[in-house]
Design a protein around this motif. Structure first.
Motif, mmCIF file in Angstrom:
data_model
loop_
_atom_site.group_PDB
_atom_site.id
_atom_site.type_symbol
_atom_site.label_atom_id
_atom_site.label_comp_id
_atom_site.label_asym_id
_atom_site.label_seq_id
_atom_site.Cartn_x
_atom_site.Cartn_y
_atom_site.Cartn_z
ATOM 1 N N GLU A 237 0.852 -1.187 0.000
ATOM 2 C CA GLU A 237 0.000 0.000 0.000
ATOM 3 C C GLU A 237 0.890 1.240 0.000
ATOM 4 O O GLU A 237 1.993 1.232 0.563
ATOM 5 N N ASP A 244 -2.717 11.632 -0.349
ATOM 6 C CA ASP A 244 -3.026 10.872 0.863
ATOM 7 C C ASP A 244 -2.331 11.435 2.099
ATOM 8 O O ASP A 244 -2.685 11.069 3.221
ATOM 9 N N SER A 294 -1.314 11.607 7.558
ATOM 10 C CA SER A 294 -2.259 11.282 6.494
ATOM 11 C C SER A 294 -3.524 12.125 6.593
ATOM 12 O O SER A 294 -3.927 12.542 7.682
ATOM 13 N N ASP A 299 -6.099 8.138 5.699
ATOM 14 C CA ASP A 299 -6.604 7.441 6.886
ATOM 15 C C ASP A 299 -7.431 6.220 6.490
ATOM 16 O O ASP A 299 -7.369 5.166 7.137
ATOM 17 N N SER A 300 -8.220 6.372 5.439
ATOM 18 C CA SER A 300 -9.079 5.278 4.987
ATOM 19 C C SER A 300 -8.246 4.092 4.506
ATOM 20 O O SER A 300 -8.552 2.932 4.812
ATOM 21 N N LEU A 302 -5.132 3.384 5.403
ATOM 22 C CA LEU A 302 -4.482 2.791 6.567
ATOM 23 C C LEU A 302 -5.466 1.935 7.358
ATOM 24 O O LEU A 302 -5.148 0.815 7.779
ATOM 25 N N HIS A 303 -6.652 2.464 7.559
ATOM 26 C CA HIS A 303 -7.669 1.741 8.343
ATOM 27 C C HIS A 303 -8.051 0.422 7.674
ATOM 28 O O HIS A 303 -8.207 -0.604 8.345
ATOM 29 N N ASP A 304 -8.197 0.438 6.359
ATOM 30 C CA ASP A 304 -8.592 -0.763 5.629
ATOM 31 C C ASP A 304 -7.570 -1.888 5.765
ATOM 32 O O ASP A 304 -7.910 -3.065 5.599
ATOM 33 N N HIS A 305 -6.315 -1.529 6.040
ATOM 34 C CA HIS A 305 -5.255 -2.536 6.147
ATOM 35 C C HIS A 305 -4.711 -2.665 7.559
ATOM 36 O O HIS A 305 -3.657 -3.268 7.773
ATOM 37 N N ASN A 306 -5.448 -2.085 8.507
ATOM 38 C CA ASN A 306 -5.064 -2.183 9.919
ATOM 39 C C ASN A 306 -3.640 -1.662 10.160
ATOM 40 O O ASN A 306 -2.883 -2.228 10.946
ATOM 41 N N PRO A 308 -1.596 1.398 11.687
ATOM 42 C CA PRO A 308 -1.777 2.579 12.534
ATOM 43 C C PRO A 308 -1.046 3.789 11.955
ATOM 44 O O PRO A 308 -0.034 3.639 11.267
ATOM 45 N N LYS A 309 -1.552 4.972 12.199
ATOM 46 C CA LYS A 309 -0.846 6.180 11.755
ATOM 47 C C LYS A 309 0.077 6.707 12.839
ATOM 48 O O LYS A 309 0.914 7.573 12.587
#
Length: 383
Positions: A237, A244, A294, A299-300, A302-306, A308-309
């Motif tokens: 990713e 982004d 991000s 953020d979306s 990152l969230h979809d692939h677990n 963390p930011k």
């Protein structure tokens, strides 16, 4: 009068390095037994541990015979010979008794890189060096873990950094190492790249491009800088600047305790390899953490692939067995022409750093990595 003042200033400026060198000369030597493990030494330059050796010499940590630690000789790992031959000098041939004796005699163990050496880069057999190839050597093994267990039992200082838990270490050995230190690698590693446009600067490995296209309808839409995330299952990713990311480079932020103790900045850019590793033990304190700047779109992803930011950058064990883990390739940084036999040279270097160059690792080395490592060593031996 103006000319006199200029001459006085220039004279003082020229004398400054001489004074610092004299201070280094009178500083006492500290005899130590330090084990450096570097399994990614492609050339005698020893890029992965060169900065650490520079620090040892600058702080006058020497071997028991009084000599400095040698970059091309004083480490365990992969050694280059002539005609594509090589020598493996590591702990794999040690008996359990020898491992125990080594831990008794050792003051510090520093695992600086375990990624290893791969077929295409070593044999250079007309293959693309940025493509995946078979491992020649690398990864932690069972004798490494046994040695580290013995070091912990004897309450000896252990330092480790990026790729310590990651590929190509087997899952069995990785789990043993994770349990030993109370840490857990998420499977994700990442790196900032100044240019993602492969038509302009082929810095991005071709295997990254290939895998991303396979997973994203044969598209590679990137034209700016960004951060590439790679999972151990080969998921790729990418977050791109302006699309982004609000700020292109990962930022290392430090807590007040860390800033005070280690004399590091509150925040600093980090433009190189990192891993996402979390703690499973409450005795591990986070000294600093990464922040990915991000936006909502990033953020979306990152969230979809677990992913963390915000995640740890440095761990410090609070147990009586001292251990530090740097979740990044902190000591892999150019330091070739910097004189080591000068006390305070790091303060002089601060005046010439270019922190506007997002791709330059030098500011992080001088403002963060070296101050933290030198403080850890000094606290262990000089207090």
């Amino acid at each position: 009068m103006k000319k006199i003042l200029i001459n006085i200033f220039l004279s003082g400026f020229l004398l400054f390095p001489v004074i610092l060198w004299l201070l280094w000369v009178v500083k006492p030597f500290h005899k130590t037994n330090i084990i450096i493990v570097d399994k990614t030494v492609l050339t005698k330059d020893g890029l992965e541990h060169r900065a650490f050796n520079w620090l040892l010499a600058n702080r006058k940590y020497v071997k028991q015979d009084g000599s400095f630690y040698s970059v091309p000789a004083d480490y365990f790992g992969f050694f280059r010979l002539k005609n594509e031959q090589f020598l493996i000098k590591d702990l794999s041939a040690f008996s359990d008794k020898q491992i125990d004796s080594l831990a008794i005699d050792t003051n510090v163990a520093f695992y600086t890189d375990t990624y290893g050496i791969y077929h295409h880069e070593w044999y250079r057999d007309n293959h693309d060096l940025s493509a995946h190839s078979e491992k020649v050597y690398g990864g932690l093994d069972e004798k490494d873990v046994l040695f580290l267990k013995k070091m912990r039992e004897k309450k000896k200082l252990i330092l480790a950094e990026f790729n310590f838990f990651a590929t190509p270490t087997s899952s069995t050995i990785r789990t043993e190492a994770e349990n030993l230190f109370g840490l857990k690698w998420s499977g994700w590693t990442g790196r900032y790249f100044e240019q993602l446009d492969t038509t302009k600067k082929p810095e991005v490995p071709k295997w990254v491009v290939r895998l991303y296209k396979e997973q994203h309808e044969n598209r590679w839409p990137f034209t700016k800088s960004g951060i590439i995330f790679v999972h151990s299952d080969e998921t790729i990713e990418i977050l791109e600047k302006g699309i982004d990311l609000n700020f292109e480079v990962p930022i290392v932020r430090s807590f007040d305790y860390t800033v005070s103790k280690f004399s590091v900045p509150k925040s600093i850019n980090y433009p190189y390899w990192f891993d996402i590793t979390l703690s499973t033990d409450t005795s591990n304190r986070v000294l600093s953490y990464y922040e990915i700047s991000s936006n909502a779109r990033g953020d979306s992803i990152l969230h979809d692939h677990n992913i963390p930011k915000i995640f740890p950058a440095v761990f410090e064990s609070l147990k009586d067995s001292p251990f530090y883990y740097f979740c990044g390739d902190f000591t892999d940084s150019p330091i070739y022409k910097t004189p080591r036999k000068i006390i305070g040279i790091q303060y002089f270097k601060l005046f010439v750093l270019n922190e506007n160059d997002m791709n330059d690792r030098t500011p992080f080395l001088w403002r963060y990595s070296l101050p933290v490592t030198s403080k850890i060593l000094d606290d262990s031996f000089l207090n």
